[in-house]
Design a protein around this motif. Structure first.
Motif, PDB file in Angstrom:
ATOM      1  N   THR A 131       0.839  -1.206   0.000  1.00 37.79           N
ATOM      2  CA  THR A 131       0.000   0.000   0.000  1.00 37.79           C
ATOM      3  C   THR A 131       0.868   1.249   0.000  1.00 37.79           C
ATOM      4  OG1 THR A 131      -1.822  -1.138   1.050  1.00 37.79           O
ATOM      5  CG2 THR A 131      -1.788   1.244   1.290  1.00 37.79           C
ATOM      6  N   TYR A 134       1.948   1.723  -3.649  1.00 40.71           N
ATOM      7  CA  TYR A 134       0.769   2.065  -4.467  1.00 40.71           C
ATOM      8  C   TYR A 134       0.331   3.509  -4.139  1.00 40.71           C
ATOM      9  CZ  TYR A 134      -4.435   2.050  -4.241  1.00 40.71           C
ATOM     10  OH  TYR A 134      -5.758   2.373  -4.233  1.00 40.71           O
ATOM     11  N   SER A 273      -5.743   6.310  -0.615  1.00 35.48           N
ATOM     12  CA  SER A 273      -5.581   5.037  -1.325  1.00 35.48           C
ATOM     13  C   SER A 273      -6.710   4.062  -1.006  1.00 35.48           C
ATOM     14  CB  SER A 273      -4.242   4.400  -0.946  1.00 35.48           C
ATOM     15  OG  SER A 273      -4.268   3.964   0.392  1.00 35.48           O
ATOM     16  N   CYS A 276      -9.868   4.633  -3.256  1.00 37.77           N
ATOM     17  CA  CYS A 276      -9.505   5.015  -4.634  1.00 37.77           C
ATOM     18  C   CYS A 276     -10.279   4.165  -5.651  1.00 37.77           C
ATOM     19  CB  CYS A 276      -8.002   4.791  -4.788  1.00 37.77           C
ATOM     20  SG  CYS A 276      -7.393   5.057  -6.430  1.00 37.77           S
ATOM     21  N   ARG A 278     -11.484   1.870  -8.759  1.00 38.55           N
ATOM     22  CA  ARG A 278     -10.818   0.671  -9.272  1.00 38.55           C
ATOM     23  C   ARG A 278      -9.965   0.948 -10.526  1.00 38.55           C
ATOM     24  NH1 ARG A 278     -11.034  -4.914  -9.161  1.00 38.55           N
ATOM     25  NH2 ARG A 278     -11.027  -5.814 -11.227  1.00 38.55           N
ATOM     26  N   ARG A 281      -6.728   2.429  -9.529  1.00 39.55           N
ATOM     27  CA  ARG A 281      -5.884   1.386  -8.892  1.00 39.55           C
ATOM     28  C   ARG A 281      -5.186   0.539  -9.950  1.00 39.55           C
ATOM     29  NH1 ARG A 281      -7.627  -0.456  -3.505  1.00 39.55           N
ATOM     30  NH2 ARG A 281      -9.112   1.101  -2.895  1.00 39.55           N
ATOM     31  N   TRP A 285      -1.185   0.112 -10.463  1.00 41.47           N
ATOM     32  CA  TRP A 285      -0.446  -1.160 -10.385  1.00 41.47           C
ATOM     33  C   TRP A 285       0.271  -1.469 -11.694  1.00 41.47           C
ATOM     34  CZ3 TRP A 285       1.642  -3.562  -6.589  1.00 41.47           C
ATOM     35  CH2 TRP A 285       1.132  -3.371  -5.302  1.00 41.47           C
TER      36      TRP A 285
END
Ligand code: NDP
Length: 333
Positions: A131, A134, A273, A276, A278, A281, A285
């Protein structure tokens, strides 16, 4: 027979005191959800350390398996988008706070909380990023969205030897930015330079009450500290500078003036985060998979067993760990 696994469990006794212990469990103890995951790696984030030590009001219901993130392989799925054998990563959504989290051999969650692991990233690397990484990526993406680019000027990162800070340094230097690292641990200078810091700035210089406007020196900032550090970073921004605020390691308050915002057009962007969306995200990633340098990631990563988590949580809050701490579930069946 139902699979057995180990889990870290936080419980509260009748007097309200919090206890943390390793427990052996079976899958029928897991909360409701449409996907079950064999957790291979989890991590120890600042928030997990607050939850496990009880030093912050993170856990919203007891008993609770902490761990705000994990990476592993789907073992059972009622979600049509996921099948057994899929490798997935999870960050946030209240996992480890109000829904059992990643510091266990198995987790059961909603399928739409899970992000398929990008090709080329192992579950171990995903949690070395975790996390923290990210969130660092979300900060970098926010700077980019606001028009900050390497030619705009230097970027400053606070809490540089911590998880978010270390990965923010690594990502920004990989993208060609000049990055300055604020740290309370000057002895970490060599480590921070290896991650890409062009200058090391002592945290002490940013913890006193400063002027409403300081010398304009940065085009952007990634701040994990909050408090006076955040206020002083805002005051030191160049015209049009962008500050991303994601943490409160130095305090929840924000003792600033409006001067940087109305006299230099500085923007302050909050980064969350946990909730956040999808699609953002997935973008984060995928970009992490492209940008992460595996050797630098190894340099900042320490691996521990589940049983070592409570002691390490205390060390993390006391500021004696650096970079990322990942937790292996390898001994679980
Ligand atoms: P770490 O504990 O790994 O790092 C925090 C770093 O902050 C420390 O290593 C230290 O770096 C610095 N620091 C410690 N105490 C102070 C202080 N009193 N004043 C200023 N700086 C301090 O935590 P993470 O990197 O995992 O998380 C950092 C922050 O970001 C936390 O507040 C966390 O809750 C938050 N966070 C927020 C997220 C979000 O969604 N908004 C997601 C993830 C994290 P150094 O010694 O180099 O100064």
């Amino acid at each position: 027979m139902d699979t057995q696994f180990q889990a870290l469990l936080i419980e509260k006794d009748a007097s309200g005191a919090q206890h943390v212990a390793l427990r052996r469990m079976t899958e029928d103890a897991l909360p409701e959800g449409d996907v079950t995951v064999r957790v291979e790696w989890s991590t120890l984030n600042y928030k997990d350390a607050l939850a496990i030590t009880g030093r912050g009001p993170i856990v919203r219901r007891f008993p609770m398996v902490p761990g705000i993130d994990f990476a592993g392989t789907v073992t059972q799925s009622d979600d049509p988008a996921l099948s057994p054998g899929d490798r997935v990563v999870l960050n946030g959504w209240g996992v480890g706070e109000s829904h059992w989290g990643g510091l266990a051999g198995r987790a059961r969650v909603r399928g739409d909380w899970l992000v398929p692991l990008p090709a080329g990233l192992s579950t171990r690397q995903a949690m070395a990023i975790g996390t923290a990484g990210y969130t660092a990526m979300l900060c970098v993406m926010a700077l980019e969205r606001e028009g900050v680019h390497p030619e705009s000027g230097p970027i400053v990162v606070s809490g540089a030897s911590g998880g978010v800070g270390s990965i923010a340094l690594m990502l920004l230097s990989r993208l060609g930015y000049t990055v300055e690292a604020i740290t309370g641990r000057p002895r970490e200078g060599t480590y921070l330079e290896a991650l890409g810091a062009a200058a090391i700035l002592p945290r002490d210089a940013f913890t006193s009450v400063g002027k409403p406007l300081e010398r304009a020196r940065w085009a952007g900032a990634v701040d994990v500290a909050g408090g006076r550090v955040l206020a002083n970073l805002c005051a030191g921004m160049m015209p049009g500078g962008v500050v991303t605020a994601c943490g409160l390691a130095g305090g929840m308050d924000f003792p600033a003036t409006v001067a940087p915002f109305i006299l230099r057009g500085v923007s302050l962007i909050g980064i969350d985060s946990v909730q956040c969306p999808r699609d953002r995200r997935m973008t984060a990633w995928n970009r992490l998979a492209e940008l992460i340098d595996p050797q630098r990631l190894d340099l900042m990563t320490r691996q521990i067993a589940l049983a070592e988590v409570p002691d390490t949580a205390r060390a993390l809050l006391d500021g004696t760990t650096h970079g990322r701490v990942i937790v292996t579930m390898a001994q679980d069946g």
